[in-house]
Enzyme design. Structure first.
Site, PDB file in Angstrom:
ATOM      1  N   ARG A 158      -5.265  -2.275  14.358  1.00 56.86           N
ATOM      2  CA  ARG A 158      -3.963  -2.180  13.691  1.00 56.86           C
ATOM      3  C   ARG A 158      -3.664  -0.716  13.418  1.00 56.86           C
ATOM      4  O   ARG A 158      -4.441  -0.019  12.776  1.00 56.86           O
ATOM      5  CB  ARG A 158      -3.941  -2.960  12.375  1.00 56.86           C
ATOM      6  CG  ARG A 158      -2.501  -3.283  11.911  1.00 56.86           C
ATOM      7  CD  ARG A 158      -2.469  -3.888  10.523  1.00 56.86           C
ATOM      8  NE  ARG A 158      -2.921  -2.929   9.538  1.00 56.86           N
ATOM      9  CZ  ARG A 158      -3.805  -3.204   8.584  1.00 56.86           C
ATOM     10  NH1 ARG A 158      -4.343  -4.404   8.490  1.00 56.86           N
ATOM     11  NH2 ARG A 158      -4.164  -2.268   7.727  1.00 56.86           N
ATOM     12  N   GLU A 174      -2.937   5.675   9.816  1.00 61.91           N
ATOM     13  CA  GLU A 174      -4.310   5.563  10.331  1.00 61.91           C
ATOM     14  C   GLU A 174      -4.373   4.500  11.406  1.00 61.91           C
ATOM     15  O   GLU A 174      -3.434   3.710  11.577  1.00 61.91           O
ATOM     16  CB  GLU A 174      -5.296   5.231   9.203  1.00 61.91           C
ATOM     17  CG  GLU A 174      -5.055   3.888   8.560  1.00 61.91           C
ATOM     18  CD  GLU A 174      -6.063   3.564   7.460  1.00 61.91           C
ATOM     19  OE1 GLU A 174      -7.000   4.348   7.251  1.00 61.91           O
ATOM     20  OE2 GLU A 174      -5.892   2.519   6.810  1.00 61.91           O
ATOM     21  N   ASN A 176      -6.828   1.425  12.605  1.00 59.75           N
ATOM     22  CA  ASN A 176      -7.955   0.600  12.184  1.00 59.75           C
ATOM     23  C   ASN A 176      -8.618  -0.069  13.381  1.00 59.75           C
ATOM     24  O   ASN A 176      -7.973  -0.810  14.115  1.00 59.75           O
ATOM     25  CB  ASN A 176      -7.478  -0.500  11.229  1.00 59.75           C
ATOM     26  CG  ASN A 176      -6.774   0.076  10.016  1.00 59.75           C
ATOM     27  OD1 ASN A 176      -7.414   0.554   9.087  1.00 59.75           O
ATOM     28  ND2 ASN A 176      -5.441   0.061  10.016  1.00 59.75           N
ATOM     29  N   SER A 181      -6.944  -6.603   8.952  1.00 66.96           N
ATOM     30  CA  SER A 181      -6.689  -7.860   8.244  1.00 66.96           C
ATOM     31  C   SER A 181      -5.221  -8.267   8.267  1.00 66.96           C
ATOM     32  O   SER A 181      -4.352  -7.533   8.712  1.00 66.96           O
ATOM     33  CB  SER A 181      -7.186  -7.747   6.807  1.00 66.96           C
ATOM     34  OG  SER A 181      -6.640  -6.616   6.210  1.00 66.96           O
ATOM     35  N   LYS A 360     -11.416   8.699  10.056  1.00 64.14           N
ATOM     36  CA  LYS A 360     -10.354   9.675   9.769  1.00 64.14           C
ATOM     37  C   LYS A 360     -10.611  11.000  10.482  1.00 64.14           C
ATOM     38  O   LYS A 360      -9.691  11.676  10.927  1.00 64.14           O
ATOM     39  CB  LYS A 360     -10.263   9.923   8.259  1.00 64.14           C
ATOM     40  CG  LYS A 360     -10.067   8.652   7.468  1.00 64.14           C
ATOM     41  CD  LYS A 360      -8.778   8.640   6.737  1.00 64.14           C
ATOM     42  CE  LYS A 360      -8.439   7.281   6.168  1.00 64.14           C
ATOM     43  NZ  LYS A 360      -9.555   6.392   5.814  1.00 64.14           N
ATOM     44  N   LYS A 414      -7.897  12.971   2.316  1.00 64.65           N
ATOM     45  CA  LYS A 414      -8.456  11.651   2.631  1.00 64.65           C
ATOM     46  C   LYS A 414      -9.947  11.743   2.896  1.00 64.65           C
ATOM     47  O   LYS A 414     -10.376  12.503   3.759  1.00 64.65           O
ATOM     48  CB  LYS A 414      -7.767  11.081   3.875  1.00 64.65           C
ATOM     49  CG  LYS A 414      -6.310  10.732   3.651  1.00 64.65           C
ATOM     50  CD  LYS A 414      -5.759   9.966   4.837  1.00 64.65           C
ATOM     51  CE  LYS A 414      -4.442   9.298   4.474  1.00 64.65           C
ATOM     52  NZ  LYS A 414      -4.006   8.382   5.532  1.00 64.65           N
ATOM     53  N   GLU A 418     -13.668   4.167   4.421  1.00 69.12           N
ATOM     54  CA  GLU A 418     -12.649   3.169   4.733  1.00 69.12           C
ATOM     55  C   GLU A 418     -12.267   2.367   3.489  1.00 69.12           C
ATOM     56  O   GLU A 418     -12.941   2.433   2.470  1.00 69.12           O
ATOM     57  CB  GLU A 418     -13.207   2.183   5.774  1.00 69.12           C
ATOM     58  CG  GLU A 418     -12.915   2.541   7.201  1.00 69.12           C
ATOM     59  CD  GLU A 418     -11.436   2.738   7.478  1.00 69.12           C
ATOM     60  OE1 GLU A 418     -10.619   1.972   6.958  1.00 69.12           O
ATOM     61  OE2 GLU A 418     -11.092   3.685   8.207  1.00 69.12           O
ATOM     62  N   GLY A 419     -11.222   1.591   3.641  1.00 67.43           N
ATOM     63  CA  GLY A 419     -10.914   0.619   2.598  1.00 67.43           C
ATOM     64  C   GLY A 419      -9.747   1.021   1.719  1.00 67.43           C
ATOM     65  O   GLY A 419      -9.225   0.219   0.968  1.00 67.43           O
ATOM     66  N   ARG A 501       3.630  -4.015   4.699  1.00 66.05           N
ATOM     67  CA  ARG A 501       3.154  -4.054   3.328  1.00 66.05           C
ATOM     68  C   ARG A 501       4.096  -3.263   2.456  1.00 66.05           C
ATOM     69  O   ARG A 501       4.431  -2.122   2.763  1.00 66.05           O
ATOM     70  CB  ARG A 501       1.749  -3.475   3.223  1.00 66.05           C
ATOM     71  CG  ARG A 501       0.707  -4.591   3.197  1.00 66.05           C
ATOM     72  CD  ARG A 501      -0.671  -4.051   3.069  1.00 66.05           C
ATOM     73  NE  ARG A 501      -0.945  -3.086   4.124  1.00 66.05           N
ATOM     74  CZ  ARG A 501      -2.163  -2.605   4.372  1.00 66.05           C
ATOM     75  NH1 ARG A 501      -3.186  -2.992   3.650  1.00 66.05           N
ATOM     76  NH2 ARG A 501      -2.355  -1.735   5.345  1.00 66.05           N
TER      77      ARG A 501
END
Lengths: 525, 525
Positions: A158, A174, A176, A181, A360, A414, A418-419, A501
């Site tokens: 994604r 970014e 992924n 998800s 990253k 950054k 992750e997360g 989102r």
């Protein structure tokens, strides 16, 4: 509905002089054509009620964080997913642009994953300061040492973007490569919005056909099924690596439901090729197993032929919905399991190389001049990718560091991790940079600097835990991509649906989400 | 899977001598062909997990009684509906028999509803001792006085049966004319079971095609939609009368969802008959309003032409999902609302006459010799109905009272009140009858006596609140029927799906449920 435009931030974007950006802001401040905060309370109440009902009946659910067992047992402690009541406006040409990029990024990341030296070199300084990346690199090194090749490679990616309000450009946040998800729930969000506009579109003067359909879950399921088929062992299972507790389980369960219901394959050891009356029993449904890394460590072993067997069952595909964060490896057991998986012949989604390619630091390396050219040949494709790159710098770039200390509001720091949620903004950027400058440590290698993107802030209607909120928000667009290839050829390389989102921005200065996020869809403008 | 047969009760059925029934019991005790308690634990775990996932993703939900707001706000505090893991075995011929009865009962109850004198006379003694029935009769009397006619009559009924284990006969428990619940969720239960057997049928040696499909919700929605159309006011709404708190809301929401999604009608005031490009906007979706009786009292009024208007909106159909129990009328407000509805021209589901026709006393009156003949002409139909009548007696039948005091275990005492759970069994029957005999009051009129039915007890697998139970249980079959007519003709008279409820029997002597009940479906044997 045109794009909602609100004057929101007092800071100015990089690469634009003060007078320029003032003009742009003035243009942005014109009265929005449709303000959902103006919907009459009666209609609003109906919309909220119908949305809540729709979520419940159609499985748009998450585990309720206030309910016991809601992260471990399906069917209990359920609550509707947090949602935007209406789709977020988004320009059609930028949406198309993002969709077009998907297959190019898929190809790029596949090639990057094959360049072991590039990955190891680019991450060599990060390795020294980031324990997590270091452990991933160790596994990667071991695979280099044993000359391990991944012939069947599956990517369920994604790519996340924001639309910069001032420059009107689509910029990548970014990419992924692990545990992308919401493919499961997002199909439902689009359907919910199309349904609500089907019912109330006349009153709202919105056309449900402007909400793009979203088949993300079907595409992901198809890619997993095809990868399973490529592995070519009808008895092998798909192993989903999960966290012990997961409130987003319905997102994952939708994917497995579609995978099992839509992609039954013929038993290869039955008379499927012959002209026989087709009975359901001759079809093999793909079996899924859900295991934590610790369980895989306990139950898994590597057979002499390289097969990963878990609890005695051969594994065709390992699909990671955990393993992306340091907290997923509380002990050596989990690292051992990750290594075991990597050594096996199972198709990994992702392999350790894909995982590392999504860091990253690699994103920042790819943004350097002439790096894309190392992996791609097509000049047009390269130009398209570069167009969506935000400014990205390593912390050894002294000129940028000086500027960032002066104007920290224009940068985001950054960390490798992750997360999400670990980014540094505003004055803390300045403080962190000054500390790093003084320290003389290698802490700088743990971060990258990124141009801060200022998306348009718009009036939003958000529904969470049964309660409706009027708020101001920003949106982030994710484009799913799936990629599958074997030794000979690419089998799948496609864009497959989207994630929107929407995040509350009111409690934050300048447009970066500090509040909660909800699932949303697009209204093409 | 043949019918599970377990020797369960030590009491003997009415109308069978001791030696006879002993023989029968012996025959019943032969080893069951399939005992679900023997399923291996691994497979069982998969079945339970898959069932829980299926319920969550497909809206087979109820409000969680331990969660706040779960009875008032959709989308929060949800939990899977209590279910049987596998369908309950049921003989195909008895299922067909029950289905065939539906349209005859529909017709019977429509005719009974038209016989105001029969209703008033039959309930005249009940009126004196049962305040609730008395209030319903008051409204009914008022309608007689003003010569109110219900020209469009809509019945959404459910006739409940048990299969008596000893006599192998299908016996009616009761006929519900108000708020026949679970039509919404039951379609899903059948689908769940068909799905599980599709996945695991081979291992279980069960064939999913033996679980009858269940379209109860589509039929009920169709009947409501057709009634709305008969009323012939495109602006009028369907008013659903609800309780203020309702944990079974998803059952109701499924019905309204199907009604709205499946039955859009053409606007009668638009150019629908002409050859035009069909736009969605020219279709009218049926609007539903959810109100408590107290809200209807506050917001409702009767227009001069007889239209019921609630909050200014005309009502085409009033569908009661409340109003069947005394607790639904905590004050005079609610009774006033019920009267208001009854006086209006709206189609009532049910009308006060239909409601009264569904009382236990009327059920008992209909079982008397020569009473069915008053309402039906077809001898065959009458014979079919009579065949499913259990023994039913009023408490002025001294011969039966004497027998019931002697052998109380063979009878059930049923109060007029709706809602279940108020029946008297075993020794308490004896005590109650002795008290009534002594008392000289008219308390006897508040009850009827019914032959106690002993269904087969079978080993069941029940899932509730995420937890799986092995238990012994009995089943009750409900057959839904819908009926709609206008002044000229019958528009709908059909059987429409089924409800299977399986109740834990282990904690009770003799096969009547004392434990919890779950939703189930049929496995035809």
């Amino acid at each position: 509905m045109s794009q909602f435009s609100f004057p929101s931030s007092s800071v100015l974007p990089l690469n634009s002089s003060k007078s320029d950006s003032f003009e742009t802001q003035q243009q942005n401040s014109e009265k929005p054509i449709f303000n959902p905060h103006d919907i009459n309370p009666n209609l609003l109440q109906k919309l909220v009620y119908d949305a809540l009902v729709w979520c419940s009946l159609h499985g748009l659910l998450v585990g309720d964080r206030t309910a016991k067992k809601s992260g471990t047992v399906p069917g209990v402690g359920m609550i509707h997913a947090p949602i935007s009541l209406l789709p977020a406006s988004f320009p059609e040409d930028h949406f198309k642009q993002a969709c077009e990029l998907a297959s190019i990024f898929n190809e790029l990341f596949d090639r990057v994953s094959l360049d072991a030296k590039f990955l190891q070199d680019s991450l060599s300084r990060t390795r020294k300061v980031d324990e997590f990346t270091s452990r991933l690199l160790d596994i990667h090194s071991k695979m280099i040492d044993i000359n391990k090749k991944e012939e069947i490679r599956l990517g369920l990616h994604r790519s996340d973007y924001m639309l910069d309000a001032q420059t009107k450009s689509l910029l990548q946040i970014e990419f992924n490569t692990i545990s992308s998800s919401f493919a499961g729930l997002m199909c439902l969000v689009s359907e919910l919005h199309r349904n609500l506009l089907g019912l109330y579109g006349n009153q709202l003067q919105l056309d449900f056909r402007k909400v793009p359909e979203n088949a993300s879950v079907q595409h992901f399921a198809k890619a997993l099924a095809e990868a399973w088929r490529e592995y070519n062992n009808p008895r092998a299972v798909v192993l989903v690596v999960v966290q012990a507790e997961e409130r987003n389980m319905y997102d994952q369960l939708w994917l497995s439901d579609v995978l099992r219901e839509r992609y039954p394959f013929c038993f290869s050891n039955k008379t499927c090729g012959k002209l026989v009356v087709v009975k359901l029993s001759i079809f093999k449904r793909i079996q899924l197993k859900w295991k934590t890394l610790a369980e895989i460590d306990a139950e898994g072993k590597l057979l002499p032929d390289g097969t990963l067997a878990v609890n005695g069952e051969a594994v065709a595909v390992v699909y990671f919905r955990a393993g992306y964060a340091p907290t997923d490896y509380p002990s050596e057991l989990e690292w051992r399991a990750r290594l075991l998986i990597e050594q096996s012949s199972a198709v990994k989604c992702p392999s350790i190389a894909y995982h590392l390619a999504g860091t990253k630091k690699i994103q920042q390396e790819l943004a350097k001049p002439n790096v894309l050219e190392r992996f791609l040949d097509n000049k047009e494709d390269i130009a398209k990718l570069r167009k969506c790159f935000a400014g990205l710098w390593s912390l050894d770039d002294t000129e940028i560091i000086t500027d960032a200390i002066e104007r920290p509001e224009l940068y985001v720091m950054k960390p490798q991790r992750e997360g999400g949620g670990n980014n540094i903004y505003g004055n803390e950027v300045k403080e962190a940079l000054l500390r790093i400058q003084k320290g003389g440590s290698e802490e700088d290698a743990a971060y990258i600097l990124m141009q801060r993107i200022f998306p348009t802030v718009f009036p939003a209607l958000l529904v969470r835990e049964g309660i409706f909120h009027k708020d101001h928000a920003i949106s982030e667009l994710g484009i799913y991509g799936s990629y599958l290839r074997n030794k000979e050829k690419i089998i799948i390389n496609e864009q497959c649906g989207y994630l929107m989102r929407t995040k509350v921005s009111s409690s934050d200065e300048g447009g970066v989400a500090a509040g909660f996020a909800v699932l949303d869809s697009l209204y093409l403008s």
